[in-house]
Design a protein around this motif. Structure first.
Motif, PDB file in Angstrom:
ATOM      1  N   VAL A  32     -10.672   7.947  36.326  1.00 46.05           N
ATOM      2  CA  VAL A  32     -10.664   6.485  36.136  1.00 46.05           C
ATOM      3  C   VAL A  32      -9.871   6.005  34.933  1.00 46.05           C
ATOM      4  O   VAL A  32      -9.810   4.794  34.686  1.00 46.05           O
ATOM      5  N   HIS A  33      -9.255   6.901  34.157  1.00 44.43           N
ATOM      6  CA  HIS A  33      -8.719   6.491  32.857  1.00 44.43           C
ATOM      7  C   HIS A  33      -7.572   5.486  32.934  1.00 44.43           C
ATOM      8  O   HIS A  33      -7.216   4.877  31.922  1.00 44.43           O
ATOM      9  N   GLU A  34      -7.004   5.283  34.115  1.00 43.54           N
ATOM     10  CA  GLU A  34      -5.921   4.312  34.231  1.00 43.54           C
ATOM     11  C   GLU A  34      -6.386   3.013  34.893  1.00 43.54           C
ATOM     12  O   GLU A  34      -5.571   2.114  35.130  1.00 43.54           O
ATOM     13  N   THR A  36      -8.234  -0.715  35.244  1.00 46.30           N
ATOM     14  CA  THR A  36      -8.197  -1.876  34.354  1.00 46.30           C
ATOM     15  C   THR A  36      -9.448  -1.952  33.490  1.00 46.30           C
ATOM     16  O   THR A  36      -9.367  -2.159  32.269  1.00 46.30           O
ATOM     17  N   ALA A  37     -10.612  -1.807  34.106  1.00 44.51           N
ATOM     18  CA  ALA A  37     -11.875  -1.963  33.379  1.00 44.51           C
ATOM     19  C   ALA A  37     -12.777  -0.768  33.613  1.00 44.51           C
ATOM     20  O   ALA A  37     -12.954  -0.319  34.755  1.00 44.51           O
ATOM     21  N   ILE A  38     -13.340  -0.252  32.529  1.00 44.79           N
ATOM     22  CA  ILE A  38     -14.291   0.850  32.595  1.00 44.79           C
ATOM     23  C   ILE A  38     -15.516   0.441  31.782  1.00 44.79           C
ATOM     24  O   ILE A  38     -15.412   0.196  30.574  1.00 44.79           O
ATOM     25  N   GLN A  39     -16.662   0.343  32.433  1.00 43.14           N
ATOM     26  CA  GLN A  39     -17.875  -0.106  31.768  1.00 43.14           C
ATOM     27  C   GLN A  39     -18.835   1.052  31.564  1.00 43.14           C
ATOM     28  O   GLN A  39     -19.035   1.860  32.472  1.00 43.14           O
ATOM     29  N   LEU A  40     -19.433   1.132  30.397  1.00 41.65           N
ATOM     30  CA  LEU A  40     -20.538   2.049  30.130  1.00 41.65           C
ATOM     31  C   LEU A  40     -21.746   1.183  29.780  1.00 41.65           C
ATOM     32  O   LEU A  40     -21.761   0.527  28.724  1.00 41.65           O
ATOM     33  N   VAL A  41     -22.708   1.140  30.667  1.00 43.44           N
ATOM     34  CA  VAL A  41     -23.858   0.241  30.504  1.00 43.44           C
ATOM     35  C   VAL A  41     -25.131   1.069  30.482  1.00 43.44           C
ATOM     36  O   VAL A  41     -25.511   1.686  31.489  1.00 43.44           O
ATOM     37  N   ALA A 170     -13.136  -4.731  44.060  1.00 44.34           N
ATOM     38  CA  ALA A 170     -12.583  -4.698  45.410  1.00 44.34           C
ATOM     39  C   ALA A 170     -11.221  -4.013  45.457  1.00 44.34           C
ATOM     40  O   ALA A 170     -10.873  -3.361  46.445  1.00 44.34           O
ATOM     41  N   LYS A 171     -10.459  -4.153  44.375  1.00 43.24           N
ATOM     42  CA  LYS A 171      -9.122  -3.544  44.327  1.00 43.24           C
ATOM     43  C   LYS A 171      -9.135  -2.142  43.714  1.00 43.24           C
ATOM     44  O   LYS A 171      -8.075  -1.554  43.486  1.00 43.24           O
ATOM     45  N   GLY A 172     -10.332  -1.633  43.436  1.00 47.09           N
ATOM     46  CA  GLY A 172     -10.433  -0.282  42.885  1.00 47.09           C
ATOM     47  C   GLY A 172     -10.036  -0.196  41.431  1.00 47.09           C
ATOM     48  O   GLY A 172      -9.686   0.887  40.948  1.00 47.09           O
ATOM     49  N   ASN A 173     -10.105  -1.317  40.719  1.00 52.94           N
ATOM     50  CA  ASN A 173      -9.694  -1.327  39.315  1.00 52.94           C
ATOM     51  C   ASN A 173     -10.872  -1.379  38.347  1.00 52.94           C
ATOM     52  O   ASN A 173     -10.684  -1.651  37.151  1.00 52.94           O
ATOM     53  N   LEU A 174     -12.087  -1.154  38.857  1.00 58.13           N
ATOM     54  CA  LEU A 174     -13.283  -1.159  38.020  1.00 58.13           C
ATOM     55  C   LEU A 174     -14.037   0.150  38.192  1.00 58.13           C
ATOM     56  O   LEU A 174     -14.189   0.647  39.310  1.00 58.13           O
ATOM     57  N   ALA A 175     -14.496   0.713  37.082  1.00 60.70           N
ATOM     58  CA  ALA A 175     -15.346   1.909  37.116  1.00 60.70           C
ATOM     59  C   ALA A 175     -16.527   1.676  36.185  1.00 60.70           C
ATOM     60  O   ALA A 175     -16.363   1.059  35.124  1.00 60.70           O
ATOM     61  N   THR A 176     -17.691   2.153  36.576  1.00 64.35           N
ATOM     62  CA  THR A 176     -18.895   1.909  35.783  1.00 64.35           C
ATOM     63  C   THR A 176     -19.702   3.185  35.633  1.00 64.35           C
ATOM     64  O   THR A 176     -19.905   3.922  36.608  1.00 64.35           O
ATOM     65  N   LEU A 177     -20.142   3.449  34.414  1.00 65.63           N
ATOM     66  CA  LEU A 177     -21.121   4.503  34.142  1.00 65.63           C
ATOM     67  C   LEU A 177     -22.434   3.815  33.790  1.00 65.63           C
ATOM     68  O   LEU A 177     -22.490   2.998  32.878  1.00 65.63           O
ATOM     69  N   SER A 178     -23.495   4.154  34.507  1.00 64.55           N
ATOM     70  CA  SER A 178     -24.800   3.543  34.282  1.00 64.55           C
ATOM     71  C   SER A 178     -25.691   4.481  33.474  1.00 64.55           C
ATOM     72  O   SER A 178     -25.286   5.589  33.093  1.00 64.55           O
ATOM     73  N   THR A 179     -26.914   4.065  33.267  1.00 69.98           N
ATOM     74  CA  THR A 179     -27.883   4.889  32.524  1.00 69.98           C
ATOM     75  C   THR A 179     -28.055   6.247  33.172  1.00 69.98           C
ATOM     76  O   THR A 179     -28.045   7.281  32.496  1.00 69.98           O
ATOM     77  N   ASP A 180     -28.215   6.254  34.499  1.00 69.84           N
ATOM     78  CA  ASP A 180     -28.421   7.530  35.179  1.00 69.84           C
ATOM     79  C   ASP A 180     -27.210   8.440  35.053  1.00 69.84           C
ATOM     80  O   ASP A 180     -27.341   9.667  34.994  1.00 69.84           O
TER      81      ASP A 180
END
Length: 882
Positions: A32-34, A36-41, A170-180
Motif C-alpha cells: 500500500v505504500h504508494e 494516496t491515503a493510509i490510515q492507522l486507527v 472506491a478507486k483503491g487509493n485508501l488503505a486502513t489498519l485497524s485495532t485488530d
C-alpha cells in the motif's frame, strides 16, 4: 508559532529501543505504500507511532521524501498548514520561506510544488485525533482529495477521523489498519518476548503473557518491564496484575489523569461487566443517553475493545483488573446494588450465567443458584465446561435431586470431565425410565454417549446408539442429531472406517454451526482432521484445521475448550509435516485445558507431540518425562490406552541403547495393560493398542538382533495396520521391515525403504525415518533413496544407533532436498563464523536477503542462534565435520 515550536512538531520521535519490526505490517506497507491515503486507527498503546516510524525508514530507503507532523489541539488550519509546509521543505532539503499565502491557498501551493517536483513524497500525520474539527474538515480533507499522484498521506489516529474517503476507497487509493490489524499475533508476542527476555520465560509463560495482554503492544511492553526486573520473571508473569507496579502506574497516568471524573466513574462501574452496551451503561451509571456514554468511553479511553457487533464493547482485561480495584473501594451497599441491578437485567435477557454471577456478588445465594441451574445447558452446548462445572459445585444436591432436567444438565457437564463415571448412571436411569419424556431420553442418550467417549469405553456405544437413533425423529432439536453423528464418527474412527466418518460429518454440517451447535460443530471439524491423521495424511489434517483453530480462538479465546482440543490435533499434524516449533507454540499454556476437558485422543496426541518434539531436539530425558507424566494421568483417569502408548513409546526410546532390563520391565507392563483391553467396554480399542505394542516390541527385538522375532512382530503389526487403515503405521512398519532386510543382507531392503519414503513424501510425513528406526536414516543416506544431503560421505549406522535419534525438524523427504542451494551457501558461510554483512558481500545480496535466508534456516533446523543452527546442521549431516 515560533520556529522552535515548529521544529519540535516536525521532528519525528525516537524509535523505541528494542522495537521489533513486524513482518506482517511490513508486507502491508509493501502492498500500500504508494496509495494516496493510509490510515492507522487504534487506541493508545497499539504501536501506531512505532509502525509509522518504521514505515518512514522504509520510505526513506526507497528514496521518498518523508515529512512528519505531530498534532495537538492548538493546530488550527493556519498553524497546521504552516507546520506541514515547513516539514515538507525540511524533508526535501528546501528551506526557503515557502508560500506567501495562508490556509487552503498555501496548502494548494504546497501540493502544486510537490507535483512539480515529481519525487515520491509522503506526509505522516501523527496523533491526528488531537486536531481541531475545523482542521480535519478543511485541511486534512483538502489534502486527501487533492493529493497529486506522487503524494501519499499516512495518518495515525486513536479514532477514525470524520473524513469523506469513499471515493478514495472506491478507486483503491485508501488503505486502513485497524485495532485488530495492529494487535500482536501470538507468534509476534513470542518473538518479542524471546528478544526481550530470552530464556527467562518458558514457552507456557510466554503464551500466558500474550493471553493476559491480548496482543496489546503497550501492555506487553509494560509486562516485560515488570518481568525483567523481577528476581523470578516466571512468577511475576503468573501473578501479573494491573493493581501494582508499572501497569498500575500506566493506568493512573494515562487513564485517570487524562479523563473527566464522570468518565472515570462510569469506567469504574462498568468494570463489573464482561461486555457492555448502551442499555447497561445507563443501568450502572443511573444516567440517560447510554449511546452517548458508550461513544464517549470508546473515543476517550485507550482500553476499550470494540467487537464485530459494535453495539457491544468490553474493557481490556488488564484495564478491567485495574478498574475493579477502584470498584472495590466503593461503599459496599453501592457495589451490592449495582450487582443486583445487573443480575436482574441479565435474567430478563436470559443470560443466566451472568445473572447468576452478579446475584452471587450481590449476596443473594438462592437467586444465584436458581440462575446457575438455568445456565448449565447453554454453557455446556457452547463448550464453556469450566464455567458450568464451577456453577455445578455451587448448586445444592437437593435442588439437583428434585429437577430431572437439571440433573441431566449436570450429568452432561460431568461427562466431559474426569468425573464422567458419575454421569453415565444418571443418564442410564433416565434412558431406562419408561415414564421419562422422549426429549429427556434423547438428552440422556447424548449425555451417555459423551461419557462413554471421554471414558474411552467405546464398546458401550453400539448399544447406546441402537436405542438413541430411533428416538431422534421424535425430537427435532438439531443438536441431538449432530451429537449422534459425532458419536458415530468417533466409533468409525477407531474402527478404521474414516470414509464413513467423513460421510457422517458431512451430514452433520448441513445442520449449521451457530447457537447450541457451536461445541458439536467444533468437535466435528476436529474429528475430520483426526481422520486424516489416522489415514497417515498429516498435511491434509493440518490444512483442514489451521483456519478452524484461528476462528475458534477468535470466537471463544485461546484457552477455550474447543480451541484447545482442536489445537491438540493440529499440533500433532504440524509436527509430522516437520514444523515442530509451530506445534509446540500451539500447545503452549493449553496442556492443562486438554488434560481436563479433552477426550483420550486429544490427550494422547498432545503428549505424543511434546515427547516427539523433545526427541527431535535430542532430549531423551525430557521425552521420557513427558511420557511418564502421561502414564500418571492415564492411571488417574483410568485410561489404559494412554498407558499402552506411553509404555510403547518409552520402549522405542530405550531400544537403540539396548537397555535390556528397562525394556523388559516396560514390556511386561505393556503386555499386562494390553490384556486389560479385552474388557467389553474397551475391546474396540484393542487392535490399535496391539499395533502400538507390536511396533515397540519389534524395535526392541531389532536392538538385541532378534531379527526373526522382529519380523514376526512386524508381520502381525502390518496385518493390524492394514485392517485399521492406519497408513502412517503401515509406512513405519515397511521402514522397519527394510531394516530387518538390511540386517539380513536381503536385496529387498532398498526397494522397501524407497517405497516407504515415496508414500511418506506424498502424504507430507516428515518424521517417517526419524520415528521409524535410527538405522533407517543412515540407510536412506547411503542409498540416496530420495534423501538429498549436503555431505557426500554417509554417516555410519553404528553412530546413529549408539546415540539419540537425529533431530530432523523439516522434511528430509522432499524431492528438492532439505535446503535450497542459496540456503546451503548461507549455512556454509555461517559455519565459518562470518557476519551477515560479510555473507551479503560474498553472495552479492542485500543484508535483508541474508536475514531472510537465516530466518528460513532457523525454522528448518529449529535453531534459535547462529551457533545452534550450525550444530544442528552438523548433526543432520548437512555440514561436513570440521
Amino acid at each position: 508559532m515560533s520556529d522552535s515550536e515548529i521544529t519540535l512538531k516536525i521532528t519525528p520521535p525516537r524509535l523505541p529501543r528494542g522495537a521489533v519490526e513486524r513482518e506482517r505490517l511490513m508486507e502491508f506497507w509493501d502492498d500500500v505504500h504508494e496509495r494516496t491515503a493510509i490510515q492507522l486507527v487504534a487506541p493508545a498503546g497499539f504501536g501506531k507511532t512505532t509502525v509509522l516510524l518504521q514505515w518512514r525508514r522504509r520510505w526513506l530507503e526507497h528514496g521518498a521524501v518523508v515529512a512528519w507532523v505531530g498534532c495537538d489541539a492548538e493546530d488550527d488550519p493556519a498553524r497546521f498548514v504552516t507546520a506541514l509546509s515547513r516539514s515538507v521543505h525540511s524533508a526535501s532539503g528546501r528551506l526557503g520561506p515557502g508560500s506567501t499565502r495562508s490556509g487552503i491557498a498555501a496548502l494548494t501551493d504546497l501540493l502544486s510544488e510537490i507535483a512539480q517536483r515529481g519525487a515520491q513524497t509522503v506526509i505522516v500525520i501523527d496523533e491526528a485525533e488531537r486536531l481541531p474539527a475545523a482542521t480535519v474538515r478543511t485541511c486534512v480533507q483538502y489534502l486527501l482529495l487533492n493529493a497529486p499522484a506522487n503524494l501519499s498521506v499516512a495518518i495515525g489516529s486513536r479514532a477514525a477521523l470524520p473524513l469523506r474517503v469513499a471515493e478514495l476507497a472506491a478507486k483503491g487509493n485508501l488503505a486502513t489498519l485497524s485495532t485488530d490489524d495492529l494487535r500482536l499475533r501470538f507468534e509476534e508476542s513470542l518473538s518479542i518476548l524471546e528478544k526481550s527476555l530470552g530464556p527467562k520465560l518458558t514457552l507456557d509463560e510466554r503464551a500466558l503473557l500474550h493471553e493476559a495482554t491480548e496482543g496489546w503492544p503497550i501492555g506487553l511492553q509494560l509486562a516485560i518491564a515488570m518481568a525483567e526486573h523481577d528476581a523470578d520473571p516466571g512468577a511475576a508473569v503468573r501473578s501479573l496484575s494491573a493493581r501494582r507496579g508499572h501497569l498500575q502506574d500506566y493506568f493512573v497516568e494515562s487513564l485517570l489523569s487524562r479523563l473527566p471524573a464522570s468518565t472515570v466513574a462510569l469506567l469504574t462501574r462498568i468494570a463489573i461487566l464482561d461486555d457492555v452496551n448502551a442499555e447497561l451503561c445507563e443501568l450502572v451509571s443511573g444516567q440517560p443517553d447510554g449511546d452517548a456514554q458508550l461513544q464517549q468511553i470508546i473515543g476517550e479511553t485507550p482500553i476499550v475493545i470494540v467487537g464485530e457487533d459494535t453495539d457491544w464493547v468490553r474493557l481490556h482485561p488488564l484495564a478491567r483488573d485495574f478498574l475493579l480495584s477502584r470498584f472495590e473501594q466503593l461503599p459496599r451497599h453501592e457495589q451490592s446494588e449495582l450487582h443486583a441491578r445487573v443480575s436482574h437485567w441479565y435474567a430478563r435477557h436470559e443470560r443466566f450465567h451472568e445473572a447468576a454471577r452478579h446475584a452471587l456478588a450481590a449476596g443473594d445465594d438462592l437467586l444465584s443458584q436458581t440462575y446457575a441451574s438455568r445456565s448449565l445447558w447453554t454453557l455446556g452446548t457452547q463448550g464453556k465446561i469450566a464455567e458450568a462445572r464451577e456453577w455445578l459445585e455451587r448448586i445444592p444436591a437437593a435442588m439437583l435431586a428434585r429437577d430431572s432436567g437439571l440433573k441431566l444438565g449436570a450429568a452432561f457437564v460431568l461427562a466431559a470431565t474426569d468425573r464422567n463415571a458419575d454421569a453415565l448412571p444418571i443418564a442410564r436411569e433416565v434412558i431406562d425410565d419408561p415414564a421419562a419424556s422422549p426429549a429427556s431420553r434423547v438428552e440422556a442418550s447424548r449425555v451417555a454417549a459423551g461419557a462413554t467417549i471421554y471414558a474411552d469405553h467405546l464398546g458401550l456405544l453400539p448399544e447406546l446408539l441402537a436405542r438413541w437413533l430411533p428416538m431422534l425423529p421424535e425430537h427435532g432439536e438439531p443438536l441431538y442429531a449432530v451429537s449422534s453423528l459425532n458419536a458415530r464418527a468417533m466409533a468409525a474412527l477407531h474402527a478404521g472406517d474414516t470414509r464413513t466418518l467423513r460421510e457422517l460429518l458431512d451430514q452433520a454440517e448441513h445442520h449449521g454451526e451457530t447457537g447450541s451447535l457451536r461445541l458439536a460443530a467444533g468437535l466435528g471439524r476436529m474429528l475430520r482432521a483426526m481422520s486424516h491423521l489416522w489415514d497417515g495424511n498429516p498435511e491434509l489434517a493440518a490444512a483442514t484445521l489451521r483456519h478452524v483453530v484461528a476462528q475458534s480462538e477468535q470466537e471463544s479465546g485461546r484457552r477455550s475448550m474447543v480451541a484447545s482440543l482442536q489445537a491438540s490435533v493440529l499440533a500433532a499434524a504440524l509436527l509430522r509435516v516437520g514444523r515442530p516449533g509451530e506445534a509446540l507454540s500451539l500447545l503452549a499454556n493449553r496442556l492443562d485445558v486438554i488434560e481436563q476437558w479433552g477426550a483420550p485422543d486429544n490427550i494422547l496426541l498432545a503428549y505424543q507431540t511434546l515427547a516427539r518434539s523433545a526427541l527431535g531436539e535430542g532430549d531423551e530425558r525430557r521425552a521420557l518425562q513427558v511420557l511418564e507424566e502421561m502414564d500418571a494421568l492415564a492411571e488417574r483417569r483410568q485410561l489404559p490406552r494412554l498407558r499402552i502408548h506411553s509404555l510403547a513409546d518409552r520402549i522405542r526410546i530405550h531400544a537403540p541403547h539396548n537397555a535390556r532390563e528397562t525394556i523388559s520391565a516396560l514390556t511386561k507392563a505393556l503386555d499386562e495393560t494390553v490384556a486389560e483391553m479385552q474388557r467389553d467396554e474397551l475391546r474396540p480399542l484393542l487392535p490399535e493398542c496391539q499395533l502400538a505394542a507390536a511396533i515397540a516390541k519389534a524395535d526392541a527385538a531389532l536392538a538385541r538382533h532378534a531379527v526373526d522375532e522382529a519380523e514376526r512382530l512386524l508381520d502381525a503389526g502390518d496385518a493390524l495396520a492394514t485392517s485399521l487403515r492406519r497408513h502412517g503405521d503401515t509406512r513405519s512398519i515397511m521402514t522397519l521391515r527394510s531394516v530387518v532386510a538390511w540386517k539380513r543382507g536381503d536385496e529387498t531392503a532398498k526397494p522397501l525403504l524407497k517405497e516407504a519414503i515415496h508414500l511418506a513424501t506424498v502424504a507430507g510425513d516428515a518424521w517417517l525415518l526419524v520415528h521409524a528406526h535410527p538405522l533407517a536414516l543412515d540407510m536412506a543416506k547411503d542409498w540416496e533413496a530420495g534423501v538429498v544431503v549436503a555431505e557426500p560421505k554417509p554417516a555410519r549406522a553404528s553412530k546413529l544407533a549408539a546415540g539419540p535419534r537425529p533431530a530432523v525438524e523439516r522434511p528430509l523427504l522432499v524431492r528438492n532436498g532439505v535446503l535450497t542451494s542459496k540456503e546451503s551457501e548461507v549455512l556454509g558461510l555461517l559455519a565459518r563464523g562470518l557476519s551477515n554483512k560479510a555473507i551479503a558481500r560474498i553472495l552479492d545480496v542485500s543484508g535483508e536477503t541474508v536475514k531472510w535466508h537465516l530466518k528460513n534456516l532457523f525454522q528448518k533446523l529449529s535453531a534459535t542462534t547462529r551457533k545452534h543452527a550450525v550444530d544442528r546442521a552438523r548433526l543432520l549431516g548437512l555440514l561436513q565435520e570440521g
